[in-house]
Scaffold this motif. Structure first.
Motif, short mmCIF file in Angstrom:
data_model
loop_
_atom_site.label_atom_id
_atom_site.label_comp_id
_atom_site.label_asym_id
_atom_site.label_seq_id
_atom_site.Cartn_x
_atom_site.Cartn_y
_atom_site.Cartn_z
N ALA A 77 26.57 48.49 46.39
CA ALA A 77 27.46 49.34 45.59
C ALA A 77 26.68 50.56 45.11
O ALA A 77 25.52 50.44 44.69
CB ALA A 77 28.01 48.58 44.40
N SER A 78 27.30 51.74 45.18
CA SER A 78 26.59 52.95 44.77
C SER A 78 27.55 53.96 44.15
O SER A 78 28.75 53.96 44.42
CB SER A 78 25.88 53.59 45.97
N LEU A 79 26.97 54.81 43.32
CA LEU A 79 27.64 55.97 42.76
C LEU A 79 26.86 57.19 43.22
O LEU A 79 25.66 57.32 42.95
CB LEU A 79 27.68 55.91 41.23
N ILE A 80 27.54 58.09 43.93
CA ILE A 80 26.89 59.27 44.53
C ILE A 80 27.44 60.52 43.86
O ILE A 80 28.65 60.71 43.78
CB ILE A 80 27.17 59.33 46.05
N TYR A 81 26.54 61.36 43.40
CA TYR A 81 26.93 62.64 42.80
C TYR A 81 26.40 63.78 43.66
O TYR A 81 25.23 63.78 44.07
CB TYR A 81 26.38 62.77 41.38
N GLU A 82 27.27 64.74 43.94
CA GLU A 82 26.86 65.93 44.70
C GLU A 82 27.32 67.18 43.97
O GLU A 82 28.48 67.30 43.58
CB GLU A 82 27.47 65.91 46.11
N ASP A 83 26.40 68.11 43.78
CA ASP A 83 26.70 69.40 43.16
C ASP A 83 26.39 70.48 44.19
O ASP A 83 25.24 70.67 44.58
CB ASP A 83 25.85 69.60 41.90
N ALA A 84 27.44 71.17 44.66
CA ALA A 84 27.27 72.22 45.67
C ALA A 84 27.42 73.58 45.01
O ALA A 84 28.49 73.91 44.48
CB ALA A 84 28.29 72.05 46.79
N VAL A 85 26.34 74.37 45.03
CA VAL A 85 26.36 75.73 44.49
C VAL A 85 26.46 76.68 45.68
O VAL A 85 25.52 76.80 46.48
CB VAL A 85 25.09 76.02 43.66
N VAL A 86 27.61 77.36 45.81
CA VAL A 86 27.91 78.20 46.96
C VAL A 86 28.20 79.62 46.49
O VAL A 86 28.80 79.83 45.42
CB VAL A 86 29.11 77.63 47.76
N HIS A 87 27.82 80.61 47.28
CA HIS A 87 28.10 82.01 46.95
C HIS A 87 29.61 82.22 46.76
O HIS A 87 30.43 81.67 47.49
CB HIS A 87 27.60 82.92 48.07
N PHE A 88 29.97 83.06 45.79
CA PHE A 88 31.33 83.55 45.56
C PHE A 88 32.31 82.49 45.02
O PHE A 88 33.51 82.76 44.96
CB PHE A 88 31.94 84.17 46.84
N ARG A 89 31.83 81.33 44.65
CA ARG A 89 32.76 80.37 44.06
C ARG A 89 32.05 79.48 43.05
O ARG A 89 30.82 79.40 43.02
CB ARG A 89 33.47 79.54 45.13
N LYS A 90 32.85 78.79 42.25
CA LYS A 90 32.30 77.91 41.23
C LYS A 90 31.65 76.68 41.86
O LYS A 90 32.00 76.30 42.98
CB LYS A 90 33.42 77.47 40.27
N PRO A 91 30.72 76.04 41.13
CA PRO A 91 30.11 74.81 41.66
C PRO A 91 31.17 73.73 41.89
O PRO A 91 32.14 73.62 41.15
CB PRO A 91 29.11 74.41 40.58
N ASP A 92 30.95 72.94 42.91
CA ASP A 92 31.86 71.86 43.27
C ASP A 92 31.17 70.54 42.95
O ASP A 92 30.15 70.21 43.55
CB ASP A 92 32.20 71.95 44.76
N HIS A 93 31.72 69.79 41.99
CA HIS A 93 31.13 68.51 41.57
C HIS A 93 31.90 67.38 42.25
O HIS A 93 33.11 67.27 42.10
CB HIS A 93 31.16 68.36 40.06
N ASP A 94 31.15 66.52 42.92
CA ASP A 94 31.78 65.47 43.72
C ASP A 94 31.16 64.12 43.36
O ASP A 94 29.92 63.98 43.35
CB ASP A 94 31.58 65.77 45.20
#
Length: 345
Positions: A77-94
């Motif tokens: 069992a796992s909990l995975i967090y991803e934070d994507a910082v991309v040009h021209f848009r807000k960070p995407d938290h997954d």
């Protein structure tokens, strides 16, 4: 006889009795000390999946790669967090909640729930729910690079909150910006998992993947994720693991306490949809990866990956906390055999 003489005689008798009592206690104390010196704190060894080292017997090898299969009866069992910082848009938290089950004959099944947060308070949603299965073609090291196939079906949920193509300024989508009314489509994904350990010190995994949306703009993605790590430090919570005739520790036989591994990881992705089939969006991120196991059953992974060009994300941060339940012991598994380092001895 005077009182001082009687008192002196009495004190001598008491002192003699105390000395004799202490002499009688010394052998008992020595025996207790010797027994205490032989007490060892033991822990159940980490299980092996069909002869694989424990690093390849616990589903997720690193934040972006999977390796081989679980032992029969094991639950990951796992909990995975991803934070994507991309040009021209807000960070995407997954956030992804994953549960995987080990079945006999080198088969695993799993389920995932993907929760996305993007933008303001209304930007949190369940993006997808998926069912997965994987199958390893043979016991560990029977086939070079231990190929394992992986299949997943994703049931879309919520809406597409941002463009999945190359980074684009918001004004280019029109006065209202990106249209978020489109629903997230269902999709399927196929992967080939390869993994191997080299020289008892270097551990490697590579995943090739292909994903196809079956609705909407029919987005298509393929790519490669690769990780290579080496042990940096470890401690044993029990006796040292047995070794083979070359002095190498038997795979899966050590009752590990804390453990720290480090290495390098990269992820390459190529994405297209029906509007940009001829001009794919390619991105490449690379960076360090660390895996810390504070106890036998728990593990913490951290990978900050950085983009190499203006189309790639500025940074993708992956954080994984996982817990491992049950599974077979370090010996034979259902449908498998003993760890590789114990064979032919």
């Amino acid at each position: 006889m005077s009182a001082p003489i009687l008192l002196t005689a009495s004190l001598k008798r008491v002192s003699l009795a105390l000395v004799l009592a202490l002499l009688g206690l010394i052998p008992s104390l020595r025996a207790q000390t010797a027994a205490a010196e032989h007490i060892e704190v033991t822990a159940e060894p980490l299980p092996s999946a069909y002869g694989a080292p424990t690093s390849f017997s616990q589903s997720r090898f690193s934040p972006t790669t999977n390796a081989y299969v679980l032992p029969p009866g094991a639950i990951y069992a796992s909990l995975i967090y991803e934070d994507a910082v991309v040009h021209f848009r807000k960070p995407d938290h997954d956030f992804t909640i994953e549960t995987e089950y080990g079945l006999p004959y080198r088969i695993n099944v799993a389920m995932e729930t993907d929760i996305e947060h993007y933008g303001g308070e209304d930007g949190t949603q369940i993006r997808s729910f998926s069912l997965e299965a994987r199958y390893a073609f043979a016991d560990w090291n029977k086939i070079w690079l231990n190929p394992t196939i992986f299949a997943e079906y994703k049931f879309g949920g919520g809406n597409i909150l941002h463009d999945e193509g190359p980074p684009t300024p918001a004004h280019k989508f029109g006065p209202g910006g990106f249209d978020t009314s489109n629903e997230t489509p269902d999709a399927y994904e196929l992967r080939l998992l390869l993994s191997e350990d080299f020289f008892e010190r270097v551990e490697w995994a590579l995943n090739g993947f292909f994903e196809q949306e079956i609705e909407g703009d029919r987005g298509r993605e393929w790519g490669i994720a690769q990780s290579i790590v080496t042990p940096l430090w470890s401690s044993h919570s029990g006796p040292q693991p047995p070794t083979d005739n070359k002095g190498v520790a038997v795979a899966g036989s050590g009752a590990l306490g804390e453990e720290l591994k480090g290495g390098i990881e990269f992820l390459f992705r190529s994405f297209t949809d029906k509007g940009i089939r001829g001009t794919p969006y390619n991105s490449f991120v690379i960076g360090p990866t660390l895996a810390w196991r504070p106890s036998r059953n728990t593990r913490f992974d951290l990978s900050p990956l950085f983009g190499v060009n203006h189309k790639s994300p500025v940074m993708q941060l992956f954080v994984v906390f996982s817990y491992y339940f049950g599974g077979g012991g370090p010996g034979s598994e259902a449908g498998g055999e003993a760890p590789a380092s114990t064979r032919n001895r």
